[in-house]
Scaffold this motif. Structure first.
Motif, short mmCIF file in Angstrom:
data_model
loop_
_atom_site.label_atom_id
_atom_site.label_comp_id
_atom_site.label_asym_id
_atom_site.label_seq_id
_atom_site.Cartn_x
_atom_site.Cartn_y
_atom_site.Cartn_z
N LEU A 292 0.83 -1.21 0.00
CA LEU A 292 0.00 0.00 0.00
C LEU A 292 0.86 1.26 0.00
CD1 LEU A 292 -2.63 1.58 0.19
CD2 LEU A 292 -2.61 1.21 2.66
N SER A 293 1.93 1.26 0.79
CA SER A 293 2.75 2.47 0.88
C SER A 293 3.37 2.84 -0.46
CB SER A 293 3.83 2.31 1.95
OG SER A 293 4.63 1.19 1.72
N GLU A 294 3.65 1.84 -1.31
CA GLU A 294 4.13 2.14 -2.66
C GLU A 294 3.12 3.00 -3.41
OE1 GLU A 294 6.81 1.10 -4.84
OE2 GLU A 294 7.89 0.73 -2.97
N MET A 295 1.85 2.67 -3.26
CA MET A 295 0.80 3.44 -3.93
C MET A 295 0.63 4.82 -3.30
SD MET A 295 -0.29 1.52 -6.39
CE MET A 295 1.42 0.98 -6.55
N ILE A 296 0.80 4.90 -1.97
CA ILE A 296 0.69 6.19 -1.29
C ILE A 296 1.79 7.13 -1.76
CG2 ILE A 296 0.89 7.33 0.97
CD1 ILE A 296 -0.65 5.00 2.17
N VAL A 297 3.00 6.59 -1.97
CA VAL A 297 4.08 7.40 -2.52
C VAL A 297 3.67 7.98 -3.88
CG1 VAL A 297 6.44 7.36 -3.44
CG2 VAL A 297 5.93 6.17 -1.31
N ALA A 298 3.15 7.12 -4.74
CA ALA A 298 2.77 7.57 -6.09
C ALA A 298 1.67 8.63 -6.04
CB ALA A 298 2.31 6.37 -6.92
N VAL A 299 0.64 8.39 -5.22
CA VAL A 299 -0.48 9.33 -5.15
C VAL A 299 -0.04 10.66 -4.54
CG1 VAL A 299 -2.70 9.78 -4.04
CG2 VAL A 299 -2.25 7.55 -5.07
N SER A 300 0.77 10.61 -3.50
CA SER A 300 1.18 11.85 -2.81
C SER A 300 2.08 12.72 -3.69
CB SER A 300 1.90 11.52 -1.50
OG SER A 300 3.13 10.86 -1.74
N GLN A 301 2.70 12.11 -4.72
CA GLN A 301 3.55 12.86 -5.64
C GLN A 301 2.83 13.24 -6.93
OE1 GLN A 301 6.89 10.21 -6.12
NE2 GLN A 301 7.83 10.80 -4.17
N SER A 302 1.57 12.83 -7.06
CA SER A 302 0.84 13.10 -8.30
C SER A 302 0.45 14.57 -8.39
CB SER A 302 -0.42 12.23 -8.37
OG SER A 302 -1.36 12.63 -7.39
N GLU A 303 0.41 15.08 -9.61
CA GLU A 303 0.05 16.48 -9.84
C GLU A 303 -1.36 16.78 -9.33
OE1 GLU A 303 -0.27 19.69 -13.56
OE2 GLU A 303 0.50 17.66 -13.90
N LYS A 304 -2.25 15.82 -9.53
CA LYS A 304 -3.65 16.00 -9.09
C LYS A 304 -3.73 16.22 -7.58
CE LYS A 304 -7.86 13.20 -8.57
NZ LYS A 304 -8.46 11.87 -8.85
N MET A 305 -3.03 15.39 -6.80
CA MET A 305 -3.14 15.49 -5.34
C MET A 305 -2.36 16.69 -4.81
SD MET A 305 -4.96 14.03 -3.08
CE MET A 305 -5.40 12.48 -3.86
N LEU A 306 -1.26 17.05 -5.46
CA LEU A 306 -0.51 18.23 -5.03
C LEU A 306 -1.33 19.50 -5.25
CD1 LEU A 306 3.07 17.29 -6.31
CD2 LEU A 306 2.31 17.42 -3.93
N LYS A 307 -2.07 19.56 -6.35
CA LYS A 307 -2.96 20.70 -6.59
C LYS A 307 -4.07 20.74 -5.54
CE LYS A 307 -2.43 21.35 -11.61
NZ LYS A 307 -3.11 21.26 -12.94
N TYR A 308 -4.58 19.57 -5.19
CA TYR A 308 -5.65 19.51 -4.18
C TYR A 308 -5.13 20.01 -2.83
CZ TYR A 308 -9.63 17.64 -1.57
OH TYR A 308 -10.74 17.50 -0.77
N ALA A 309 -3.87 19.65 -2.49
CA ALA A 309 -3.28 20.11 -1.24
C ALA A 309 -3.14 21.63 -1.23
CB ALA A 309 -1.92 19.44 -1.03
N LEU A 310 -2.76 22.21 -2.37
CA LEU A 310 -2.65 23.67 -2.47
C LEU A 310 -4.01 24.34 -2.25
CD1 LEU A 310 -0.23 24.00 -5.53
CD2 LEU A 310 0.28 24.62 -3.16
N GLN A 311 -5.05 23.72 -2.78
CA GLN A 311 -6.40 24.25 -2.60
C GLN A 311 -6.81 24.26 -1.12
OE1 GLN A 311 -9.02 21.92 -5.07
NE2 GLN A 311 -7.92 22.43 -6.97
N GLU A 407 -5.62 6.79 -2.92
CA GLU A 407 -6.19 8.12 -3.13
C GLU A 407 -7.15 8.50 -2.00
OE1 GLU A 407 -7.90 8.15 -7.03
OE2 GLU A 407 -5.98 8.48 -8.04
N ARG A 408 -7.96 7.55 -1.55
CA ARG A 408 -8.87 7.81 -0.42
C ARG A 408 -8.09 8.23 0.82
NH1 ARG A 408 -12.72 3.17 1.40
NH2 ARG A 408 -13.32 4.75 2.93
N ILE A 409 -7.00 7.53 1.06
CA ILE A 409 -6.20 7.79 2.26
C ILE A 409 -5.52 9.15 2.18
CG2 ILE A 409 -4.09 7.05 3.45
CD1 ILE A 409 -5.00 4.13 2.79
N VAL A 410 -4.87 9.43 1.06
CA VAL A 410 -4.16 10.70 0.93
C VAL A 410 -5.15 11.87 0.93
CG1 VAL A 410 -2.65 12.07 -0.56
CG2 VAL A 410 -2.22 9.62 -0.27
N LYS A 411 -6.29 11.70 0.29
CA LYS A 411 -7.30 12.76 0.28
C LYS A 411 -7.81 13.05 1.70
CE LYS A 411 -11.63 14.21 -1.96
NZ LYS A 411 -12.34 14.56 -0.72
#
Length: 676
Positions: A292-311, A407-411
């Motif tokens: 799972l943590s491999e996927m969390i790394v990928a999601v947390s570095q994705s452009e989509k999630m980084l934009k969401y964090a900025l919002q 994605e659910r977890i990072v969001k």
């Protein structure tokens, strides 16, 4: 009414830990102080208020049936040494201690090997294309392990040898690997990776594991009331089960993780609680399984999630790790380690942890209580590892929906950023580390691109620049001063030119203390090891991964034997193992598979066998006669290291390499003569 009031006894206030006395780490001291100011209890405080049972520590309390617990204190041994202590059924102290020890081995084997099974299942799912979230990232390693699992990598067509399709190989490797947990006939296939003399010892002593699950069940059956009552026979099964871990479940887990997620090679990152960032979403992954943590790394570095964090008002997403999930994502992606086992509560107490995501093993239940005092979302992800408190969110991981789960977890973490309190306190302390020394990486750095072996390492051991090798592993333990034993033992070893291979929380402790950089060699090492480190550009302590990656140490030792010049078996090598601050049942399994593989192994916090002196001695001298390795217990860290050095010196003498050798400049004619 309070019972103490009824008996007119004053109620004692709980004691709190003295931060200066319980840890050598400055960041940990700061956060213990903060916790106490806020009235938040931590493991360090609980250790002050709950002392261990003296008989339990000795290993002579039996509670495997309803007639017990039967407690056999050492004080009941007759002055002449006669030991007539017995439980209600007549079980002797040796039988009781051996059964308790064996059940710890079984627990450790089960934890590591079930981790391996989980990886094998995900690996096979990826090979069968049942999920597109995981792919084969290291086909070269896949080819290298296939032969050990009896999977052909070539096929003959019309008399011509051709490479097989990589997907076909992957499917057969996955099927063969899963079969190791429950096959009906034969023995574990990876056992043949050990030096031939060691394999023959195992065979002669009847400890070749049949399959992984069977050896765990065997221990649980034979330690049931009224079954095996011979401590020697019980110990024999401990070896069979522990070998099923080290040369089976753990080794398969490491190999398949490398194929699936990438084989580690050295990279730079940081360690300690100071890696957390006040203006970022902070997600801490904690536990032991990397899927799972491999996927969390990928999601947390994705452009989509980084934009969401900025919002949501954050400047980015900072991922950090605790325990061996930390080591898994660290060695492949450079994700910094926030800390080790005893620091897990403290990461939340910073007030900056927006989510702590846990999988299995070494998770404090008290994390839920600490999280209640802050805004942190505590998220469990494994169906066998839930926490009963109502403030814990469970998002169950399924490899077929790995990216969606991540994605659910990072969001959830990003959404929680705005719920932070105003009092955030992140310690300043963090240190640079170089990690990711797989066996392949060590072979490259100490063997060379073209040589492709451990020859150079062996050569430097033979010529005396390196005195020997130490494998240091294991946990932290709240009964010892946090990180002090780890660091004291390692500094004494490298000062005496012993190169250290490290895993787990030991490696995290070294990282936090700045011992995982090439520059540390000049400050801490003897002249020989310092010269080698400077020449090659490596730290004196090589971070080889998580606790399941202790199998890398076994393979590294086997590679040293294979390279030649240092004997024919692991027990011949100037090599010693150590767990200075062990805590987990996994450490007992690890220790026993090292001992059964021929390694002198020292534990810094006593194992629960001292109440049965005959059995205790069998784990030492008795095991040494059978396998060449033995258990030793040394609590003082300086003496602990010196015992290891003495053992290494003894092995050097037996090999005839204990005398200092004059260094000779080799000319061209000498090289030509060597080539002839």
């Amino acid at each position: 009414m309070n019972p103490d009031e009824k008996h007119n006894k004053p109620v004692k206030a709980p004691r709190i830990a003295d931060a200066q006395k319980v840890t050598v780490d400055r960041a940990t001291r700061e956060m213990i102080g903060r916790a106490q100011e806020l009235g938040v209890e931590t493991v360090f405080d609980r250790a002050e208020n709950m002392k261990p049972c003296k008989i339990g520590v000795q290993g002579t309390c039996c509670k495997i049936c309803g007639m017990g617990p039967c407690r056999l204190p050492q004080s009941k041994i007759d002055p002449d040494g006669t030991d007539n202590r017995k439980g209600l059924c007549g079980a002797t102290a040796n039988t009781i201690a051996a059964r308790n020890f064996a059940r710890m081995v079984a627990g450790g084997v089960a934890a590591h090997s079930d981790h391996g099974r989980n990886v094998a299942e995900i690996f096979l799912s990826a090979a069968l294309k049942e999920t597109d979230h995981y792919t084969i990232k290291d086909p070269i390693k896949l080819i290298s392990i296939a032969g050990y699992l009896n999977v052909d990598t070539t096929v003959t067509v019309d008399g011509e040898i051709r490479d097989r399709d990589i997907d076909e190989i992957a499917i057969q490797v996955g099927e063969a690997a899963l079969n190791e947990w429950g096959k009906v006939n034969g023995e574990l296939l990876y056992l043949k990776r050990a030096p031939a003399p060691l394999y023959e010892k195992w065979k002669a002593n009847g400890v070749l594991p049949r399959n992984i699950d069977r050896e765990i069940v065997d221990i649980m059956h034979r330690t049931h009331m009224g079954v095996d009552q011979d401590y020697v026979n019980i110990t024999k099964q401990c070896s069979r089960a522990a070998l099923a871990d080290g040369w089976g479940g753990s080794m398969l887990a490491t190999d398949l993780q490398d194929v699936l997620f990438g084989t580690p090679f050295p990279l730079a990152t940081e360690a300690n609680l100071g890696i957390m960032k006040k203006d970022h979403v902070n997600i801490i992954v904690h536990g032991h399984e990397p899927a799972l943590s491999e996927m969390i790394v990928a999601v947390s570095q994705s452009e989509k999630m980084l934009k969401y964090a900025l919002q949501k008002g954050a400047k980015g997403i900072q991922l950090g790790g605790i325990c061996c999930t930390a080591n898994e994502v660290l060695q492949r992606h450079g994700v910094p380690a926030a800390g080790g086992f005893l620091q897990q509560e403290l990461a939340i107490i910073t007030g900056a942890c927006d989510a702590m995501v846990v999988d299995v093993q070494c998770i404090f239940q008290n994390l839920a209580n600490v999280a209640k005092c802050f805004h942190t979302k505590l998220i469990t992800t494994n169906p066998m590892a839930k926490i009963e408190q109502d403030n814990v969110l469970h998002i169950e991981f399924d490899e077929h929906y790995a990216m969606q789960d991540a994605e659910r977890i990072v969001k959830a973490a990003v959404d929680n950023f705005q719920n932070r309190g105003t009092e955030v306190m992140i310690p300043d302390q963090k240190a640079t580390q170089i990690a990711g020394f797989s066996v392949e990486a060590v072979e490259y750095h100490l063997g060379g691109t073209f040589r492709g072996s451990f020859y150079t390492l062996n050569d430097n051991i033979i010529n005396g620049r390196i005195r020997g090798i130490a494998g240091l592993v294991g946990c932290n333990n709240a009964r010892t001063k946090h990180n002090e034993n780890h660091l004291t033992v390692i500094k004494e070893l490298i000062k005496n030119d012993v190169i250290v291979l490290s895993t787990g929380c030991n490696a995290i402790a070294c990282a936090m203390a700045g011992l995982l950089t090439p520059e540390s060699a000049a400050a801490y090492c003897g002249p020989g090891l310092a010269e080698v480190c400077e020449t090659v550009g490596i730290p004196p302590v090589l971070h080889m991964g998580s606790c399941v990656d202790n199998s890398r140490l076994l393979l590294a030792a086997s590679k040293v034997v294979e390279a030649g010049g240092l004997g024919t078996d692991i027990s011949d090598l100037p090599l010693a193992g150590s767990a200075p601050e062990w805590m987990s049942e996994k450490a007992i399994s690890i220790g026993h598979y090292f001992v059964s593989s021929g390694v002198y192994t020292v534990f810094g916090y006593g194992i629960p066998t001292s109440g049965a002196p005959v059995f205790h001695d069998h784990l030492g001298a008795g095991m040494e006669k059978l396998y060449g390795g033995m258990w030793d217990i040394v609590t003082d860290p300086i003496e602990h290291a010196r015992r290891m050095i003495a053992h290494i010196n003894k092995k050097r003498k037996a090999l005839g390499i204990d005398k200092a050798r004059e260094r000779v400049l080799v000319g061209m004619s000498d090289r030509q003569a060597l080539g002839a």
